[in-house]
Write a protein that holds these residues in place. Structure first.
Motif, PDB file in Angstrom:
ATOM      1  N   ILE A   1       5.347   4.602   2.249  1.00 29.48           N
ATOM      2  CA  ILE A   1       5.736   5.761   3.063  1.00 29.48           C
ATOM      3  C   ILE A   1       6.592   5.303   4.243  1.00 29.48           C
ATOM      4  O   ILE A   1       7.603   5.920   4.561  1.00 29.48           O
ATOM      5  CB  ILE A   1       4.485   6.520   3.551  1.00 29.48           C
ATOM      6  CG1 ILE A   1       3.822   7.238   2.372  1.00 29.48           C
ATOM      7  CG2 ILE A   1       4.834   7.514   4.654  1.00 29.48           C
ATOM      8  CD1 ILE A   1       2.453   7.783   2.681  1.00 29.48           C
ATOM      9  N   GLU A   2       6.195   4.210   4.869  1.00 32.13           N
ATOM     10  CA  GLU A   2       6.978   3.676   5.988  1.00 32.13           C
ATOM     11  C   GLU A   2       8.367   3.252   5.510  1.00 32.13           C
ATOM     12  O   GLU A   2       9.382   3.554   6.148  1.00 32.13           O
ATOM     13  CB  GLU A   2       6.256   2.489   6.615  1.00 32.13           C
ATOM     14  CG  GLU A   2       6.949   1.940   7.827  1.00 32.13           C
ATOM     15  CD  GLU A   2       6.189   0.794   8.476  1.00 32.13           C
ATOM     16  OE1 GLU A   2       6.856  -0.095   9.031  1.00 32.13           O
ATOM     17  OE2 GLU A   2       4.950   0.793   8.418  1.00 32.13           O
TER      18      GLU A   2
ATOM     19  N   LYS B   1      -4.689  11.303   2.425  1.00 36.34           N
ATOM     20  CA  LYS B   1      -4.141  10.566   3.569  1.00 36.34           C
ATOM     21  C   LYS B   1      -5.093   9.466   4.029  1.00 36.34           C
ATOM     22  O   LYS B   1      -4.659   8.390   4.432  1.00 36.34           O
ATOM     23  CB  LYS B   1      -3.851  11.542   4.713  1.00 36.34           C
ATOM     24  CG  LYS B   1      -3.160  10.902   5.885  1.00 36.34           C
ATOM     25  CD  LYS B   1      -2.807  11.930   6.944  1.00 36.34           C
ATOM     26  CE  LYS B   1      -2.062  11.279   8.088  1.00 36.34           C
ATOM     27  NZ  LYS B   1      -1.685  12.247   9.111  1.00 36.34           N
ATOM     28  N   SER B   2      -6.376   9.700   3.935  1.00 35.55           N
ATOM     29  CA  SER B   2      -7.369   8.707   4.375  1.00 35.55           C
ATOM     30  C   SER B   2      -7.337   7.433   3.528  1.00 35.55           C
ATOM     31  O   SER B   2      -7.895   6.410   3.918  1.00 35.55           O
ATOM     32  CB  SER B   2      -8.774   9.313   4.327  1.00 35.55           C
ATOM     33  OG  SER B   2      -9.116   9.680   3.004  1.00 35.55           O
ATOM     34  N   ARG B   3      -6.655   7.457   2.373  1.00 35.43           N
ATOM     35  CA  ARG B   3      -6.607   6.295   1.490  1.00 35.43           C
ATOM     36  C   ARG B   3      -5.233   5.627   1.447  1.00 35.43           C
ATOM     37  O   ARG B   3      -5.042   4.645   0.728  1.00 35.43           O
ATOM     38  CB  ARG B   3      -7.022   6.705   0.068  1.00 35.43           C
ATOM     39  CG  ARG B   3      -8.472   7.187   0.034  1.00 35.43           C
ATOM     40  CD  ARG B   3      -9.036   7.271  -1.349  1.00 35.43           C
ATOM     41  NE  ARG B   3      -8.852   6.086  -2.158  1.00 35.43           N
ATOM     42  CZ  ARG B   3      -9.669   5.027  -2.165  1.00 35.43           C
ATOM     43  NH1 ARG B   3     -10.720   5.001  -1.389  1.00 35.43           N
ATOM     44  NH2 ARG B   3      -9.430   4.009  -2.957  1.00 35.43           N
ATOM     45  N   TYR B   4      -4.259   6.128   2.212  1.00 35.54           N
ATOM     46  CA  TYR B   4      -2.907   5.558   2.180  1.00 35.54           C
ATOM     47  C   TYR B   4      -2.906   4.054   2.446  1.00 35.54           C
ATOM     48  O   TYR B   4      -2.199   3.302   1.787  1.00 35.54           O
ATOM     49  CB  TYR B   4      -1.987   6.228   3.205  1.00 35.54           C
ATOM     50  CG  TYR B   4      -1.555   7.647   2.893  1.00 35.54           C
ATOM     51  CD1 TYR B   4      -1.930   8.302   1.729  1.00 35.54           C
ATOM     52  CD2 TYR B   4      -0.774   8.346   3.793  1.00 35.54           C
ATOM     53  CE1 TYR B   4      -1.536   9.605   1.471  1.00 35.54           C
ATOM     54  CE2 TYR B   4      -0.364   9.644   3.546  1.00 35.54           C
ATOM     55  CZ  TYR B   4      -0.744  10.273   2.384  1.00 35.54           C
ATOM     56  OH  TYR B   4      -0.349  11.555   2.140  1.00 35.54           O
ATOM     57  N   ALA B   5      -3.681   3.608   3.424  1.00 41.47           N
ATOM     58  CA  ALA B   5      -3.668   2.190   3.810  1.00 41.47           C
ATOM     59  C   ALA B   5      -4.387   1.296   2.800  1.00 41.47           C
ATOM     60  O   ALA B   5      -4.099   0.104   2.733  1.00 41.47           O
ATOM     61  CB  ALA B   5      -4.289   2.015   5.187  1.00 41.47           C
TER      62      ALA B   5
ATOM     63  N   SER C   1       0.843  -1.196   0.000  1.00 38.79           N
ATOM     64  CA  SER C   1       0.000   0.000   0.000  1.00 38.79           C
ATOM     65  C   SER C   1       0.882   1.251   0.000  1.00 38.79           C
ATOM     66  O   SER C   1       2.092   1.189   0.248  1.00 38.79           O
ATOM     67  CB  SER C   1      -0.886   0.012   1.243  1.00 38.79           C
ATOM     68  OG  SER C   1      -0.087   0.152   2.401  1.00 38.79           O
ATOM     69  N   VAL C   2       0.239   2.382  -0.236  1.00 39.23           N
ATOM     70  CA  VAL C   2       0.940   3.663  -0.135  1.00 39.23           C
ATOM     71  C   VAL C   2       1.495   3.819   1.284  1.00 39.23           C
ATOM     72  O   VAL C   2       2.625   4.273   1.460  1.00 39.23           O
ATOM     73  CB  VAL C   2      -0.001   4.835  -0.516  1.00 39.23           C
ATOM     74  CG1 VAL C   2       0.592   6.171  -0.123  1.00 39.23           C
ATOM     75  CG2 VAL C   2      -0.314   4.804  -2.010  1.00 39.23           C
ATOM     76  N   ALA C   3       0.729   3.403   2.297  1.00 39.77           N
ATOM     77  CA  ALA C   3       1.199   3.498   3.681  1.00 39.77           C
ATOM     78  C   ALA C   3       2.491   2.707   3.881  1.00 39.77           C
ATOM     79  O   ALA C   3       3.423   3.184   4.538  1.00 39.77           O
ATOM     80  CB  ALA C   3       0.113   3.006   4.638  1.00 39.77           C
ATOM     81  N   ALA C   4       2.570   1.512   3.299  1.00 42.89           N
ATOM     82  CA  ALA C   4       3.778   0.698   3.419  1.00 42.89           C
ATOM     83  C   ALA C   4       4.954   1.370   2.721  1.00 42.89           C
ATOM     84  O   ALA C   4       6.084   1.349   3.214  1.00 42.89           O
ATOM     85  CB  ALA C   4       3.540  -0.693   2.845  1.00 42.89           C
TER      86      ALA C   4
END
Length: 65
Positions: free
Chosen positions: A22-23, A42-46, A17-20
């Motif tokens: 970014i991490e 931001k609400s859709r990063y995960a 995901s985008v969240a992964a």
């Protein structure tokens, strides 16, 4: 899978995901994200999954005058 973040090649697990991403990139807030030139809230990063060859930009705000 291979993607680019800020024009740098990055390898991530399939269906990351985008969240992964970014991490992995260790981005420090505040920032905005675009995938293939499309803004990702931001609400859709995960839930926004990346695909092979995607181009992600992590954009920090610029201040000044």
């Amino acid at each position: 899978m291979n993607i680019t973040i800020n024009q740098q090649p990055v390898q991530l697990p399939a269906n990351a995901s985008v969240a992964a991403a970014i991490e992995h990139w260790q981005a420090k807030p505040p920032f905005a994200v675009a995938v293939n030139t499309n803004f990702v809230p931001k609400s859709r990063y995960a839930i926004h999954l990346l695909a092979e060859g995607d181009r992600m930009e992590v954009i920090a705000p610029v201040t000044g005058g």
